[in-house]
Design an enzyme around this catalytic site. Sequence first.
Site, PDB file in Angstrom:
ATOM      1  N   GLU A  35      40.395  49.183  27.404  1.00 32.03           N
ATOM      2  CA  GLU A  35      41.521  50.472  28.274  1.00 32.03           C
ATOM      3  C   GLU A  35      41.337  51.001  29.325  1.00 32.03           C
ATOM      4  O   GLU A  35      40.583  52.015  28.575  1.00 32.03           O
ATOM      5  CB  GLU A  35      42.617  50.186  27.972  1.00 32.03           C
ATOM      6  CG  GLU A  35      43.537  49.591  28.834  1.00 32.03           C
ATOM      7  CD  GLU A  35      43.671  48.274  29.014  1.00 32.03           C
ATOM      8  OE1 GLU A  35      43.427  48.224  29.879  1.00 32.03           O
ATOM      9  OE2 GLU A  35      44.687  47.542  27.940  1.00 32.03           O
ATOM     10  N   ASP A  38      36.839  50.923  32.402  1.00 30.06           N
ATOM     11  CA  ASP A  38      35.444  49.432  33.237  1.00 30.06           C
ATOM     12  C   ASP A  38      35.565  50.937  34.222  1.00 30.06           C
ATOM     13  O   ASP A  38      34.633  50.272  35.129  1.00 30.06           O
ATOM     14  CB  ASP A  38      36.622  48.517  33.617  1.00 30.06           C
ATOM     15  CG  ASP A  38      37.608  49.080  34.547  1.00 30.06           C
ATOM     16  OD1 ASP A  38      38.451  49.737  35.032  1.00 30.06           O
ATOM     17  OD2 ASP A  38      38.256  47.097  35.249  1.00 30.06           O
ATOM     18  N   SER A  69      52.452  30.668  50.277  1.00 30.31           N
ATOM     19  CA  SER A  69      52.683  31.300  48.690  1.00 30.31           C
ATOM     20  C   SER A  69      54.320  30.752  48.211  1.00 30.31           C
ATOM     21  O   SER A  69      55.270  31.156  49.160  1.00 30.31           O
ATOM     22  CB  SER A  69      52.760  32.605  48.141  1.00 30.31           C
ATOM     23  OG  SER A  69      53.206  32.701  46.988  1.00 30.31           O
ATOM     24  N   GLY A 125      50.928  43.035  34.917  1.00 27.29           N
ATOM     25  CA  GLY A 125      49.802  43.917  34.106  1.00 27.29           C
ATOM     26  C   GLY A 125      48.939  42.600  33.302  1.00 27.29           C
ATOM     27  O   GLY A 125      48.211  42.596  32.355  1.00 27.29           O
ATOM     28  N   LEU A 126      49.336  41.292  34.153  1.00 21.71           N
ATOM     29  CA  LEU A 126      48.739  40.274  33.341  1.00 21.71           C
ATOM     30  C   LEU A 126      47.147  39.905  34.398  1.00 21.71           C
ATOM     31  O   LEU A 126      46.526  38.498  34.579  1.00 21.71           O
ATOM     32  CB  LEU A 126      48.945  39.213  32.996  1.00 21.71           C
ATOM     33  CG  LEU A 126      50.473  39.051  31.715  1.00 21.71           C
ATOM     34  CD1 LEU A 126      51.025  38.173  31.694  1.00 21.71           C
ATOM     35  CD2 LEU A 126      49.552  39.655  31.452  1.00 21.71           C
ATOM     36  N   SER A 127      47.333  40.732  35.671  1.00 24.39           N
ATOM     37  CA  SER A 127      46.238  40.516  36.583  1.00 24.39           C
ATOM     38  C   SER A 127      46.640  39.225  38.021  1.00 24.39           C
ATOM     39  O   SER A 127      45.579  38.202  37.926  1.00 24.39           O
ATOM     40  CB  SER A 127      44.903  40.425  36.241  1.00 24.39           C
ATOM     41  OG  SER A 127      43.779  41.156  37.493  1.00 24.39           O
ATOM     42  N   SER A 129      46.834  39.151  40.427  1.00 22.05           N
ATOM     43  CA  SER A 129      45.952  39.668  42.044  1.00 22.05           C
ATOM     44  C   SER A 129      44.609  38.711  41.515  1.00 22.05           C
ATOM     45  O   SER A 129      43.955  38.502  43.003  1.00 22.05           O
ATOM     46  CB  SER A 129      46.516  41.244  42.107  1.00 22.05           C
ATOM     47  OG  SER A 129      45.484  42.106  40.972  1.00 22.05           O
ATOM     48  N   ASP A 173      38.913  42.480  35.855  1.00 22.16           N
ATOM     49  CA  ASP A 173      39.828  41.230  35.310  1.00 22.16           C
ATOM     50  C   ASP A 173      39.059  40.347  36.844  1.00 22.16           C
ATOM     51  O   ASP A 173      39.210  39.135  35.938  1.00 22.16           O
ATOM     52  CB  ASP A 173      41.331  41.834  36.958  1.00 22.16           C
ATOM     53  CG  ASP A 173      41.763  43.213  36.117  1.00 22.16           C
ATOM     54  OD1 ASP A 173      42.010  43.529  34.732  1.00 22.16           O
ATOM     55  OD2 ASP A 173      43.024  43.436  36.830  1.00 22.16           O
ATOM     56  N   TYR A 225      47.094  56.020  38.505  1.00 16.74           N
ATOM     57  CA  TYR A 225      45.810  55.558  38.119  1.00 16.74           C
ATOM     58  C   TYR A 225      44.682  56.574  38.581  1.00 16.74           C
ATOM     59  O   TYR A 225      43.284  56.851  38.466  1.00 16.74           O
ATOM     60  CB  TYR A 225      45.720  54.262  39.277  1.00 16.74           C
ATOM     61  CG  TYR A 225      44.579  53.387  38.304  1.00 16.74           C
ATOM     62  CD1 TYR A 225      43.578  52.991  37.222  1.00 16.74           C
ATOM     63  CD2 TYR A 225      43.022  53.333  39.424  1.00 16.74           C
ATOM     64  CE1 TYR A 225      43.617  51.951  36.944  1.00 16.74           C
ATOM     65  CE2 TYR A 225      42.304  52.250  39.451  1.00 16.74           C
ATOM     66  CZ  TYR A 225      42.608  52.164  38.045  1.00 16.74           C
ATOM     67  OH  TYR A 225      41.224  50.892  37.753  1.00 16.74           O
TER      68      TYR A 225
HETATM   69  P1  ADP Z   1      49.293  42.229  38.588  1.00 13.54           P
HETATM   70  O1  ADP Z   1      47.934  41.857  38.854  1.00 13.54           O
HETATM   71  O2  ADP Z   1      49.475  42.623  36.845  1.00 13.54           O
HETATM   72  O3  ADP Z   1      49.765  41.203  38.828  1.00 13.54           O
HETATM   73  P2  ADP Z   1      49.172  43.488  41.375  1.00 13.54           P
HETATM   74  O4  ADP Z   1      50.435  44.518  41.589  1.00 13.54           O
HETATM   75  O5  ADP Z   1      48.121  44.168  41.114  1.00 13.54           O
HETATM   76  O6  ADP Z   1      50.034  43.083  39.671  1.00 13.54           O
HETATM   77  O7  ADP Z   1      49.076  42.331  41.827  1.00 13.54           O
HETATM   78  C1  ADP Z   1      50.916  41.382  42.371  1.00 13.54           C
HETATM   79  C2  ADP Z   1      50.295  41.074  44.022  1.00 13.54           C
HETATM   80  O8  ADP Z   1      49.444  40.245  43.832  1.00 13.54           O
HETATM   81  C3  ADP Z   1      52.283  40.519  44.640  1.00 13.54           C
HETATM   82  O9  ADP Z   1      52.434  42.132  44.557  1.00 13.54           O
HETATM   83  C4  ADP Z   1      51.894  39.905  45.381  1.00 13.54           C
HETATM   84  O10 ADP Z   1      51.145  40.749  46.455  1.00 13.54           O
HETATM   85  C5  ADP Z   1      50.027  39.200  44.698  1.00 13.54           C
HETATM   86  N1  ADP Z   1      50.380  37.766  43.764  1.00 13.54           N
HETATM   87  C6  ADP Z   1      50.222  37.565  42.807  1.00 13.54           C
HETATM   88  N2  ADP Z   1      50.704  36.510  42.622  1.00 13.54           N
HETATM   89  C7  ADP Z   1      51.167  36.189  43.555  1.00 13.54           C
HETATM   90  C8  ADP Z   1      51.404  34.322  43.962  1.00 13.54           C
HETATM   91  N3  ADP Z   1      51.570  33.242  43.595  1.00 13.54           N
HETATM   92  N4  ADP Z   1      52.242  34.418  45.528  1.00 13.54           N
HETATM   93  C9  ADP Z   1      51.569  35.209  45.968  1.00 13.54           C
HETATM   94  N5  ADP Z   1      50.863  36.401  45.695  1.00 13.54           N
HETATM   95  C10 ADP Z   1      50.823  37.129  44.321  1.00 13.54           C
HETATM   96 MG    MG Z   2      46.230  43.422  39.144  1.00 15.21          MG
END
Ligand code: ADP
Ligand code: MG
Length: 383
Positions: A35, A38, A69, A125-127, A129, A173, A225
């Site tokens: 952790e 990277d 979405s 935190g499971l990515s 994004s 990720d 971060y």
């Molecule tokens: P993590 O990657 O840990 O889940 P992040 O803050 O990096 O958290 O990313 C979360 C963001 O990704 C959300 O706020 C949204 O903008 C986008 N996101 C994730 N899943 C979806 C989804 N199913 N539909 C639309 N946006 C999403």
């Molecule tokens: Mg993320």
Amino acid sequence: MSGRTARVAGAFRERTGRDPDGVWAAPGRVNLIGEHTDYNDGFVLPAAIDRLVRVAAGRRRDGRLRLWSLQTEPPADLAVAEVGPGRVEGWAAYPAGVAWALGRAGVEVAGADLVVDGDVPAGSGLSSSAALECATATALADLHGAELDRPTLAALARRAENEVVGVPSGVMDQMVSMLGRAGHALFLDTRSLETEQVPLPLEEASLRLVVLDTRAGHRLVDGAYADRRAACEAAAATLGVPALRDATLEQVEGAAGALGDPGLRRARHVVTENARVLAAVELLRAGDLDRLGPLLAASHASLRDDYEVSSDELDTAVEAAVAAGAVGARMTGAGFGGSAIALVPTGLVGPVADRVADAFAAAGFAAPEVTAVIPADGAHRLA
Ligand code: ADP
Ligand code: MG
């Protein structure tokens, strides 16, 4: 077509009045160990999990991107040519950023309709994004007949997040969301981008991989971060190495005075964490999953005490899981909230969940969410 695939295809038809040209998916991930290494050219050992972001996609020829979405509002309708750093608001910046990054890689996106449906919880935190970016990248690359290999797609997905969304994350990720393999963890050298699929035969070892989601979103994550990244760069400069990847523990401890506090502790975390990743890979290669416990415990302690990126909720979850019989547990992802993981003997998943829930209630925290996940395949086409 399975239920969730049919659902996103149906949602696409409702919104666009036509069938999608295909449905693609990419997974979220847990990081087993490694952790905050990277962005120090170090080692990581994540696994893709059986939580997906699905994208139903249809071609357009008018240069427009229309984005929906099923989890997030509002939809977006924008011109590919308008997309760039700082120019797209909200969740649409992730898929639009991928279209932009594809253009930078020589694949001009002619336009697309995309409907997103994810079951990777956002901000846990499971990515989610990276899952969203990688699902979009495979969808748009396939729609345009672009034959880009998976590391290239991962790199441009990361570029979308770094430059268009504006989050300075490392490449872990996206690499695991692209390259993950069922039943395996991905050993990744973030400097050379060399990878090795390391078997993670949980079932044979009668273990489950359990996510302890604290439901406390990653608070303060942006400033803290960036602060940790800056501390690592400063420590590498003090030590005269290109990156902390190149420093030894002896070097770090020998330069305690020059590094100061917290510089010494930040550097010590990175250097010892890299060593723990290599030790964990050795254990997995030997099939000794149940000996991972001490490495997970040491990783968590280092993140809590030296790197200072844990939280009361994460510490409580990790302690409770271990007290209830987990082989090991640690926070996963950037920290400051989000999720921890635990390796739990199959029969003890219920007791671990109960113990963590009780500890959260006693501490006055919101109820956590405890779920087992399965190491799964990276991005792929569903239909
Ligand atoms: P993590 O990657 O840990 O889940 P992040 O803050 O990096 O958290 O990313 C979360 C963001 O990704 C959300 O706020 C949204 O903008 C986008 N996101 C994730 N899943 C979806 C989804 N199913 N539909 C639309 N946006 C999403
Ligand atoms: Mg993320």
